[in-house]
Motif scaffolding. Structure first.
Motif, PDB file in Angstrom:
ATOM      1  N   SER A   1      65.281  40.319 104.276  1.00 60.24           N
ATOM      2  CA  SER A   1      64.544  39.561 103.528  1.00 60.24           C
ATOM      3  C   SER A   1      64.283  40.135 102.018  1.00 60.24           C
ATOM      4  O   SER A   1      64.010  39.109 101.399  1.00 60.24           O
ATOM      5  CB  SER A   1      63.053  39.526 104.254  1.00 60.24           C
ATOM      6  OG  SER A   1      62.695  40.860 104.331  1.00 60.24           O
ATOM      7  N   GLU A   2      64.279  41.223 101.874  1.00 58.21           N
ATOM      8  CA  GLU A   2      64.023  41.636 100.375  1.00 58.21           C
ATOM      9  C   GLU A   2      65.374  41.024  99.496  1.00 58.21           C
ATOM     10  O   GLU A   2      64.947  40.730  98.413  1.00 58.21           O
ATOM     11  CB  GLU A   2      64.276  43.144 100.246  1.00 58.21           C
ATOM     12  CG  GLU A   2      63.982  43.808  99.018  1.00 58.21           C
ATOM     13  CD  GLU A   2      63.799  45.232  98.981  1.00 58.21           C
ATOM     14  OE1 GLU A   2      63.787  45.924  97.857  1.00 58.21           O
ATOM     15  OE2 GLU A   2      63.612  45.732 100.153  1.00 58.21           O
ATOM     16  N   ALA A   3      66.558  41.207  99.953  1.00 59.01           N
ATOM     17  CA  ALA A   3      67.653  40.682  99.248  1.00 59.01           C
ATOM     18  C   ALA A   3      67.374  39.022  98.925  1.00 59.01           C
ATOM     19  O   ALA A   3      67.784  38.657  97.840  1.00 59.01           O
ATOM     20  CB  ALA A   3      68.969  40.781  99.760  1.00 59.01           C
ATOM     21  N   VAL A   4      67.045  38.631 100.182  1.00 58.25           N
ATOM     22  CA  VAL A   4      66.711  37.045 100.028  1.00 58.25           C
ATOM     23  C   VAL A   4      65.747  36.844  98.871  1.00 58.25           C
ATOM     24  O   VAL A   4      65.902  35.817  98.063  1.00 58.25           O
ATOM     25  CB  VAL A   4      66.114  36.553 101.415  1.00 58.25           C
ATOM     26  CG1 VAL A   4      65.909  35.032 101.100  1.00 58.25           C
ATOM     27  CG2 VAL A   4      67.315  36.376 102.285  1.00 58.25           C
ATOM     28  N   ALA A   5      64.667  37.514  98.852  1.00 57.14           N
ATOM     29  CA  ALA A   5      63.504  37.201  97.943  1.00 57.14           C
ATOM     30  C   ALA A   5      63.966  37.498  96.357  1.00 57.14           C
ATOM     31  O   ALA A   5      63.786  36.847  95.290  1.00 57.14           O
ATOM     32  CB  ALA A   5      62.385  38.151  98.087  1.00 57.14           C
ATOM     33  N   ASP A   6      65.009  38.410  96.196  1.00 54.75           N
ATOM     34  CA  ASP A   6      65.517  38.715  94.833  1.00 54.75           C
ATOM     35  C   ASP A   6      66.536  37.732  94.699  1.00 54.75           C
ATOM     36  O   ASP A   6      66.318  37.227  93.469  1.00 54.75           O
ATOM     37  CB  ASP A   6      66.422  40.189  95.318  1.00 54.75           C
ATOM     38  CG  ASP A   6      67.069  40.510  93.683  1.00 54.75           C
ATOM     39  OD1 ASP A   6      66.205  40.846  92.829  1.00 54.75           O
ATOM     40  OD2 ASP A   6      68.232  40.764  93.581  1.00 54.75           O
ATOM     41  N   LEU A   7      67.387  37.154  95.375  1.00 51.79           N
ATOM     42  CA  LEU A   7      68.092  36.047  94.831  1.00 51.79           C
ATOM     43  C   LEU A   7      67.338  34.534  94.600  1.00 51.79           C
ATOM     44  O   LEU A   7      67.520  34.030  93.757  1.00 51.79           O
ATOM     45  CB  LEU A   7      69.012  35.730  96.009  1.00 51.79           C
ATOM     46  CG  LEU A   7      70.359  36.237  96.154  1.00 51.79           C
ATOM     47  CD1 LEU A   7      71.030  35.905  97.434  1.00 51.79           C
ATOM     48  CD2 LEU A   7      71.189  36.443  94.945  1.00 51.79           C
ATOM     49  N   PHE A   8      66.118  34.385  95.293  1.00 56.65           N
ATOM     50  CA  PHE A   8      65.311  33.442  95.035  1.00 56.65           C
ATOM     51  C   PHE A   8      64.395  33.585  93.933  1.00 56.65           C
ATOM     52  O   PHE A   8      64.601  32.615  93.017  1.00 56.65           O
ATOM     53  CB  PHE A   8      64.128  33.322  96.210  1.00 56.65           C
ATOM     54  CG  PHE A   8      63.010  32.337  95.899  1.00 56.65           C
ATOM     55  CD1 PHE A   8      63.444  30.858  96.009  1.00 56.65           C
ATOM     56  CD2 PHE A   8      61.851  32.612  95.595  1.00 56.65           C
ATOM     57  CE1 PHE A   8      62.391  30.033  95.654  1.00 56.65           C
ATOM     58  CE2 PHE A   8      60.970  31.877  95.701  1.00 56.65           C
ATOM     59  CZ  PHE A   8      61.116  30.271  95.617  1.00 56.65           C
TER      60      PHE A   8
ATOM     61  N   SER B   1      54.047  32.699 102.306  1.00 57.11           N
ATOM     62  CA  SER B   1      53.871  32.962 103.553  1.00 57.11           C
ATOM     63  C   SER B   1      54.914  33.840 104.429  1.00 57.11           C
ATOM     64  O   SER B   1      54.515  34.672 105.367  1.00 57.11           O
ATOM     65  CB  SER B   1      53.139  32.011 104.657  1.00 57.11           C
ATOM     66  OG  SER B   1      53.824  31.083 105.041  1.00 57.11           O
ATOM     67  N   LEU B   2      55.986  33.496 104.121  1.00 50.99           N
ATOM     68  CA  LEU B   2      57.182  34.119 104.778  1.00 50.99           C
ATOM     69  C   LEU B   2      58.074  35.338 103.850  1.00 50.99           C
ATOM     70  O   LEU B   2      58.247  36.213 104.752  1.00 50.99           O
ATOM     71  CB  LEU B   2      58.411  32.963 105.175  1.00 50.99           C
ATOM     72  CG  LEU B   2      57.656  31.780 105.910  1.00 50.99           C
ATOM     73  CD1 LEU B   2      58.991  30.917 105.859  1.00 50.99           C
ATOM     74  CD2 LEU B   2      57.294  32.294 107.136  1.00 50.99           C
ATOM     75  N   VAL B   3      58.088  35.137 102.572  1.00 53.50           N
ATOM     76  CA  VAL B   3      58.534  36.010 101.768  1.00 53.50           C
ATOM     77  C   VAL B   3      57.753  36.748 100.711  1.00 53.50           C
ATOM     78  O   VAL B   3      56.911  35.785 100.142  1.00 53.50           O
ATOM     79  CB  VAL B   3      59.885  35.286 101.024  1.00 53.50           C
ATOM     80  CG1 VAL B   3      60.920  36.483 100.363  1.00 53.50           C
ATOM     81  CG2 VAL B   3      60.951  34.998 102.279  1.00 53.50           C
ATOM     82  N   ASP B   4      57.782  37.743 100.327  1.00 51.11           N
ATOM     83  CA  ASP B   4      57.012  38.541  99.226  1.00 51.11           C
ATOM     84  C   ASP B   4      58.040  38.260  97.915  1.00 51.11           C
ATOM     85  O   ASP B   4      58.842  39.011  97.760  1.00 51.11           O
ATOM     86  CB  ASP B   4      56.579  39.981  99.592  1.00 51.11           C
ATOM     87  CG  ASP B   4      55.752  40.441  98.319  1.00 51.11           C
ATOM     88  OD1 ASP B   4      55.398  39.704  97.832  1.00 51.11           O
ATOM     89  OD2 ASP B   4      55.688  41.804  98.431  1.00 51.11           O
ATOM     90  N   TYR B   5      57.604  37.314  97.074  1.00 49.01           N
ATOM     91  CA  TYR B   5      58.307  37.273  95.872  1.00 49.01           C
ATOM     92  C   TYR B   5      57.335  37.117  94.893  1.00 49.01           C
ATOM     93  O   TYR B   5      56.164  36.810  94.741  1.00 49.01           O
ATOM     94  CB  TYR B   5      59.450  35.973  95.951  1.00 49.01           C
ATOM     95  CG  TYR B   5      58.312  34.573  96.167  1.00 49.01           C
ATOM     96  CD1 TYR B   5      58.054  33.992  94.871  1.00 49.01           C
ATOM     97  CD2 TYR B   5      58.271  34.180  97.350  1.00 49.01           C
ATOM     98  CE1 TYR B   5      57.418  32.913  95.030  1.00 49.01           C
ATOM     99  CE2 TYR B   5      57.430  32.804  97.368  1.00 49.01           C
ATOM    100  CZ  TYR B   5      57.082  32.504  96.443  1.00 49.01           C
ATOM    101  OH  TYR B   5      56.230  30.910  96.521  1.00 49.01           O
ATOM    102  N   SER B   6      57.810  37.152  93.576  1.00 54.69           N
ATOM    103  CA  SER B   6      57.018  37.077  92.346  1.00 54.69           C
ATOM    104  C   SER B   6      57.730  35.828  91.543  1.00 54.69           C
ATOM    105  O   SER B   6      58.945  35.703  91.427  1.00 54.69           O
ATOM    106  CB  SER B   6      56.675  38.470  91.696  1.00 54.69           C
ATOM    107  OG  SER B   6      58.315  38.636  91.128  1.00 54.69           O
ATOM    108  N   ILE B   7      56.968  34.931  90.638  1.00 49.23           N
ATOM    109  CA  ILE B   7      57.397  34.184  89.976  1.00 49.23           C
ATOM    110  C   ILE B   7      57.675  34.615  88.432  1.00 49.23           C
ATOM    111  O   ILE B   7      57.085  35.387  87.993  1.00 49.23           O
ATOM    112  CB  ILE B   7      56.308  32.893  89.694  1.00 49.23           C
ATOM    113  CG1 ILE B   7      56.077  32.197  91.002  1.00 49.23           C
ATOM    114  CG2 ILE B   7      56.982  31.648  88.706  1.00 49.23           C
ATOM    115  CD1 ILE B   7      55.047  31.260  90.979  1.00 49.23           C
ATOM    116  N   PRO B   8      58.935  34.751  87.966  1.00 53.18           N
ATOM    117  CA  PRO B   8      59.292  35.429  86.775  1.00 53.18           C
ATOM    118  C   PRO B   8      58.862  34.646  85.357  1.00 53.18           C
ATOM    119  O   PRO B   8      59.424  33.756  84.785  1.00 53.18           O
ATOM    120  CB  PRO B   8      60.812  35.046  86.775  1.00 53.18           C
ATOM    121  CG  PRO B   8      61.085  33.985  87.612  1.00 53.18           C
ATOM    122  CD  PRO B   8      60.154  33.951  88.726  1.00 53.18           C
ATOM    123  N   LEU B   9      57.445  34.555  85.291  1.00 52.10           N
ATOM    124  CA  LEU B   9      56.800  33.716  84.402  1.00 52.10           C
ATOM    125  C   LEU B   9      57.278  34.339  82.855  1.00 52.10           C
ATOM    126  O   LEU B   9      57.319  33.175  82.012  1.00 52.10           O
ATOM    127  CB  LEU B   9      55.386  33.973  84.436  1.00 52.10           C
ATOM    128  CG  LEU B   9      54.544  33.340  85.606  1.00 52.10           C
ATOM    129  CD1 LEU B   9      53.366  33.863  85.635  1.00 52.10           C
ATOM    130  CD2 LEU B   9      54.664  32.025  85.884  1.00 52.10           C
TER     131      LEU B   9
END
Length: 483
Positions: free
Chosen positions: A275-282, A399-407
């Motif tokens: 999931s961490e790699a998925v979040a990074d790609l996202f 709610s599924l993946v921990d990601y941040s928006i690259p503002l």
């Protein structure tokens, strides 16, 4: 680096395709007028809606299952057989109710609708197999071949005074050509051939029963407004609207290439529960989703009337519509990355709900606004609906993946676009006052090229991430791509 190169190849291919399609559309507008262009796009809108029933999410399901790495040929055969059955049923209904179909279009085109459905389905299935095989760059290369061959045949036919018939023949020829080429590549890359069993059909259906609404969402984004406009405005007004739409959709190409490239990679990582790699790609997808759309919004607002005048003098009154439609595609460019991530994580059920929100809002808003504001209302309805679905997508994916928006990266793109906008506006005023090109197309081409150069240089100066991405994907490194 490989993903960046694949995205660039896919984007460049789609850019060339859209450029040739844009040229053909300009040619159609100048020869057949806004009314002829409007009739052609009414046919395409009907094909798009009926295509949902023909495909029912099967192409997306094929891509997902093949990308998981097992029984690729079996899934391809199973998906194709399902689609053929659906095509036969839908085509029979179109021919049965051909009177009503022809009346809606305002032209005897029921047989043409069936023909377009067939070639469109064949090409869609072929592309879904290639994307599942992680040959996104190959499927992307076929896009300019399809559009280029279609455009050439259409233009030759128009010069031969064939009218709408030229458009029908060109469309069919382009789709058939790339279908045959794509089948040849896909068959060569099958690991082994195995006939499908019941479980293959079951797994395709289990994914397709949710993913089909993604196709419905895409059709709603592209065609609800045109479909509803048919009941309230003339074919000429629809022609002007679709001309503006063509320009705005031109700008969303890079975001689409990005999502198609990252989908099989996210799917593979999700299957491995990374999931961490998925979040990074996202996050990478979000960082670059507006790369072309942000400057496109500013440039399109400044040069809107001049851009549309390329189609013909009567098209120039669509400048405001163009600006609103570019806003819609900008929001869509980000929203698409969310639903791509959800589908790649094998959560089409959540993507289904998000798409349902958009479709419902889009239909209600179009039906409510078009009777009062006509084409402006259609554009505003689409922009508002996609904004609502973006908020819903952010809430559900977070709610599924921990990601941040690259503002920060997005802000730098806006900064570079602002610099570009100032230069383009000064250039526009200078051209009108001192140069005054005889042909509007020349002035637009010069200003667009100038703006693109200023934006690229400004963003290189402002963004270290963009500089690194450019360096990592220079042409000298393309030799690392394996076909």
């Amino acid at each position: 680096m490989r993903l960046g190169q694949t995205s660039i190849i896919h984007f460049a291919s789609r850019f060339l395709a859209s450029a040739s399609g844009f040229a053909a559309t300009v040619f159609i507008g100048r020869i057949l007028g806004s009314g002829g262009l409007g009739t052609y796009y009414l046919i395409l809108s009907l094909v798009a809606w009926l295509g949902i029933a023909v495909k029912m999410g099967v192409p997306s399901s094929i891509t997902k299952r093949i990308s998981e790495g097992t029984d690729d040929a079996a899934y391809a055969v199973a998906g194709t057989s399902i689609s053929i059955v659906l095509f036969v049923v839908v085509s029979a209904l179109v021919l049965l109710f051909r009177g009503q179909v022809n009346e809606y279009i305002g032209h005897p085109a029921a047989v043409v609708v069936v023909l377009f459905l067939g070639v469109n389905l064949a090409q869609s299935i072929t592309n879904s197999v290639l994307r599942g095989q992680k040959l996104v760059h190959i499927s992307g290369v076929f896009t300019p071949i399809r559009t280029g061959s279609r455009s050439v045949v259409q233009i030759i036919g128009l010069l031969g005074s064939l009218g709408l018939t030229a458009l029908y023949v060109g469309y069919t020829a382009g789709y058939l050509l790339v279908t045959l080429l794509g089948l040849w590549v896909a068959i060569k890359n099958f690991q082994y051939v195995r006939l499908p069993r019941r479980e293959h059909y079951q797994e395709l259906v289990s994914y397709a029963k949710f993913s089909w609404v993604g196709s419905l969402r895409s059709r709603a984004f592209n065609w609800v407004d045109v479909t509803v406009l048919r009941f309230f405005v003339s074919a000429s007004a629809i022609g002007i609207y679709t001309a503006a739409w063509n320009i705005s959709v031109f700008l969303i190409l890079f975001g689409g290439s990005l999502s198609q490239t990252l989908f099989p990679e996210m799917s593979s990582l999700s299957a491995d529960e990374d999931s961490e790699a998925v979040a990074d790609l996202f996050e990478t997808a979000l960082a670059f989703a507006g790369l072309v759309l942000i400057p496109g919004l500013i440039g399109g607002t400044i040069l809107g009337e001049q851009l549309l005048q390329v189609y013909g003098d009567d098209f120039s009154r669509g400048g405001t519509v163009l600006s609103v439609l570019i806003v819609a595609t900008l929001i869509q460019g980000y929203q698409r990355q969310f639903t791509t991530a959800l589908n790649a994580m094998d959560r089409p059920d959540i993507a289904f709900r998000i798409n349902a929100v958009f479709i419902t809002a889009n239909v209600i808003l179009n039906v409510s606004l078009i009777p009062y504001f006509e084409v402006i209302g259609a554009a505003a309805a689409t922009a508002t609906a996609v904004a609502v679905s973006l908020v819903a997508a952010h809430y559900m994916l977070s709610s599924l993946v921990d990601y941040s928006i690259p503002l920060g990266e997005i802000a730098r793109q806006w900064g570079a676009a602002a610099v570009m906008g100032i230069v383009v506006e000064l250039g526009r005023r200078g051209e009108a006052a001192y140069v005054n090109f005889s042909y509007e197309f020349v002035a637009v081409a010069v200003l667009v090229t100038l703006g693109a150069g200023v934006y690229f240089i400004s963003l290189l100066a402002l963004s270290s991430r963009f500089r690194k991405t450019v360096v990592d994907n220079l042409p000298s490194r393309l030799s690392g791509i394996s076909v």
